[in-house]
Design a protein around this motif. Structure first.
Motif, PDB file in Angstrom:
ATOM      1  N   GLU A  58      -0.671   8.019  -5.090  1.00  0.00           N
ATOM      2  CA  GLU A  58       0.342   7.893  -6.142  1.00  0.00           C
ATOM      3  C   GLU A  58      -0.166   7.050  -7.310  1.00  0.00           C
ATOM      4  O   GLU A  58       0.098   7.377  -8.474  1.00  0.00           O
ATOM      5  N   LYS A  59      -0.964   6.005  -7.023  1.00  0.00           N
ATOM      6  CA  LYS A  59      -1.546   5.206  -8.100  1.00  0.00           C
ATOM      7  C   LYS A  59      -2.623   5.995  -8.835  1.00  0.00           C
ATOM      8  O   LYS A  59      -2.761   5.894 -10.055  1.00  0.00           O
ATOM      9  N   ARG A  60      -3.395   6.774  -8.068  1.00  0.00           N
ATOM     10  CA  ARG A  60      -4.450   7.592  -8.674  1.00  0.00           C
ATOM     11  C   ARG A  60      -3.847   8.606  -9.646  1.00  0.00           C
ATOM     12  O   ARG A  60      -4.338   8.780 -10.765  1.00  0.00           O
ATOM     13  N   LEU A  61      -2.758   9.272  -9.236  1.00  0.00           N
ATOM     14  CA  LEU A  61      -2.122  10.251 -10.119  1.00  0.00           C
ATOM     15  C   LEU A  61      -1.542   9.584 -11.362  1.00  0.00           C
ATOM     16  O   LEU A  61      -1.647  10.122 -12.465  1.00  0.00           O
ATOM     17  N   LYS A  62      -0.937   8.422 -11.173  1.00  0.00           N
ATOM     18  CA  LYS A  62      -0.391   7.693 -12.329  1.00  0.00           C
ATOM     19  C   LYS A  62      -1.512   7.353 -13.313  1.00  0.00           C
ATOM     20  O   LYS A  62      -1.362   7.533 -14.525  1.00  0.00           O
ATOM     21  N   PRO A  71       2.933  12.020 -21.902  1.00  0.00           N
ATOM     22  CA  PRO A  71       4.137  11.253 -22.232  1.00  0.00           C
ATOM     23  C   PRO A  71       4.984  11.016 -20.983  1.00  0.00           C
ATOM     24  O   PRO A  71       5.083  11.889 -20.118  1.00  0.00           O
ATOM     25  N   TRP A  72       5.554   9.826 -20.900  1.00  0.00           N
ATOM     26  CA  TRP A  72       6.386   9.486 -19.751  1.00  0.00           C
ATOM     27  C   TRP A  72       7.652  10.330 -19.786  1.00  0.00           C
ATOM     28  O   TRP A  72       8.211  10.611 -20.845  1.00  0.00           O
ATOM     29  N   ARG A  73       8.096  10.747 -18.624  1.00  0.00           N
ATOM     30  CA  ARG A  73       9.371  11.455 -18.515  1.00  0.00           C
ATOM     31  C   ARG A  73       9.978  11.130 -17.160  1.00  0.00           C
ATOM     32  O   ARG A  73       9.268  10.866 -16.187  1.00  0.00           O
ATOM     33  N   ALA A  74      11.300  11.139 -17.127  1.00  0.00           N
ATOM     34  CA  ALA A  74      12.000  10.916 -15.860  1.00  0.00           C
ATOM     35  C   ALA A  74      11.825  12.157 -14.995  1.00  0.00           C
ATOM     36  O   ALA A  74      11.886  13.282 -15.480  1.00  0.00           O
ATOM     37  N   VAL A  75      11.606  11.941 -13.715  1.00  0.00           N
ATOM     38  CA  VAL A  75      11.422  13.049 -12.783  1.00  0.00           C
ATOM     39  C   VAL A  75      12.594  13.028 -11.807  1.00  0.00           C
ATOM     40  O   VAL A  75      12.720  12.095 -11.015  1.00  0.00           O
ATOM     41  N   PRO A  76      13.462  14.041 -11.890  1.00  0.00           N
ATOM     42  CA  PRO A  76      14.590  14.070 -10.955  1.00  0.00           C
ATOM     43  C   PRO A  76      14.115  14.371  -9.533  1.00  0.00           C
ATOM     44  O   PRO A  76      13.096  15.025  -9.333  1.00  0.00           O
ATOM     45  N   ILE A  77      14.862  13.874  -8.574  1.00  0.00           N
ATOM     46  CA  ILE A  77      14.539  14.124  -7.174  1.00  0.00           C
ATOM     47  C   ILE A  77      14.996  15.537  -6.828  1.00  0.00           C
ATOM     48  O   ILE A  77      16.143  15.899  -7.075  1.00  0.00           O
ATOM     49  N   GLU A 160       3.528  18.896 -13.624  1.00  0.00           N
ATOM     50  CA  GLU A 160       3.445  19.019 -12.167  1.00  0.00           C
ATOM     51  C   GLU A 160       2.824  17.767 -11.544  1.00  0.00           C
ATOM     52  O   GLU A 160       3.251  17.326 -10.470  1.00  0.00           O
ATOM     53  N   LEU A 161       1.834  17.200 -12.214  1.00  0.00           N
ATOM     54  CA  LEU A 161       1.223  15.961 -11.719  1.00  0.00           C
ATOM     55  C   LEU A 161       2.220  14.808 -11.745  1.00  0.00           C
ATOM     56  O   LEU A 161       2.239  13.981 -10.836  1.00  0.00           O
ATOM     57  N   GLN A 162       3.051  14.755 -12.796  1.00  0.00           N
ATOM     58  CA  GLN A 162       4.075  13.715 -12.859  1.00  0.00           C
ATOM     59  C   GLN A 162       5.071  13.873 -11.711  1.00  0.00           C
ATOM     60  O   GLN A 162       5.464  12.884 -11.084  1.00  0.00           O
ATOM     61  N   ALA A 166       5.586  11.176  -8.676  1.00  0.00           N
ATOM     62  CA  ALA A 166       6.899  10.597  -8.365  1.00  0.00           C
ATOM     63  C   ALA A 166       7.250  10.815  -6.895  1.00  0.00           C
ATOM     64  O   ALA A 166       7.717   9.896  -6.215  1.00  0.00           O
ATOM     65  N   LYS A 167       7.002  12.018  -6.394  1.00  0.00           N
ATOM     66  CA  LYS A 167       7.298  12.310  -4.988  1.00  0.00           C
ATOM     67  C   LYS A 167       6.470  11.426  -4.066  1.00  0.00           C
ATOM     68  O   LYS A 167       6.978  10.868  -3.086  1.00  0.00           O
ATOM     69  N   LEU A 168       5.180  11.295  -4.359  1.00  0.00           N
ATOM     70  CA  LEU A 168       4.316  10.464  -3.525  1.00  0.00           C
ATOM     71  C   LEU A 168       4.736   8.994  -3.579  1.00  0.00           C
ATOM     72  O   LEU A 168       4.688   8.289  -2.570  1.00  0.00           O
ATOM     73  N   ALA A 169       5.170   8.537  -4.750  1.00  0.00           N
ATOM     74  CA  ALA A 169       5.628   7.152  -4.874  1.00  0.00           C
ATOM     75  C   ALA A 169       6.899   6.928  -4.049  1.00  0.00           C
ATOM     76  O   ALA A 169       7.032   5.912  -3.361  1.00  0.00           O
TER      77      ALA A 169
END
Length: 186
Positions: A58-62, A71-77, A160-162, A166-169
């Protein structure tokens, strides 16, 4: 921002071979160590921080997203993650209530009467932990396919990476909560 991939001589990738990461870190760490000629503590700290960043998916993807200046975006569950969360929340509340009852139990008999409930909660936590690990493993198995698309210049892959990050985090956080709850019931 320091490029952790470049610092360890690794390609920018969502999926990294753990052994290759370990070998790259050891080599860079040896060279940067303050006791070595040309080494210094600040560079050694950067190497260690890069290893820590790349070791955690999760840190690697970030970090990868930051390097791509996504650009940052909110990722809904999504529904699958919400299903897990809807199991986790009540279970953690039940664990907290059980621990409170154990703490207020005045006698050995009162504590012994709580044992079946605690055993049931431990079993539920272990089952949920298994589900979390299976979900995490499934997500990690998707990373190599995302890498091939990332190299093609497909900008939709960043979204998709974002989502994957988020899922991994979430999963990492929930796994920690499950482990801590299991330990508190011991």
């Amino acid at each position: 921002m320091t490029n952790a991939f470049a610092l360890l001589g690794l390609p920018r990738a969502a999926a990294l071979d753990p052994e290759a990461l370990q070998q790259a870190w050891l080599a860079a760490s040896r060279a940067a160590h303050p006791d070595q000629p040309g080494g210094d503590a600040a560079h050694a700290a950067e190497v260690n921080a890069a290893h820590e960043t790349l070791q955690s998916p999760e840190k690697r993807l970030k970090h990868l997203l930051e390097l791509h200046q996504a650009p940052w975006r909110a990722v809904p569950i999504d529904d699958s993650m919400m299903a897990i969360f809807s199991q986790l929340g009540p279970l953690l509340q039940n664990v907290a209530a059980s621990l409170k009852r154990r703490q207020s139990a005045a006698s050995a008999l009162a504590k012994a009467l709580l044992a079946p409930e605690e055993m049931r909660l431990r079993e539920q936590l272990e089952e949920l932990g298994t589900q979390l690990e299976a979900q995490r493993s499934a997500l990690l198995a998707e990373l190599p396919a995302l890498d091939s698309r990332l190299g093609s210049g497909d900008t939709a892959i960043l979204i998709e990476l974002q989502t994957m990050q988020a899922k991994l985090a979430y999963l990492a956080k929930w796994q920690t909560q499950v482990r801590e709850s299991l330990l508190s019931l011991m």
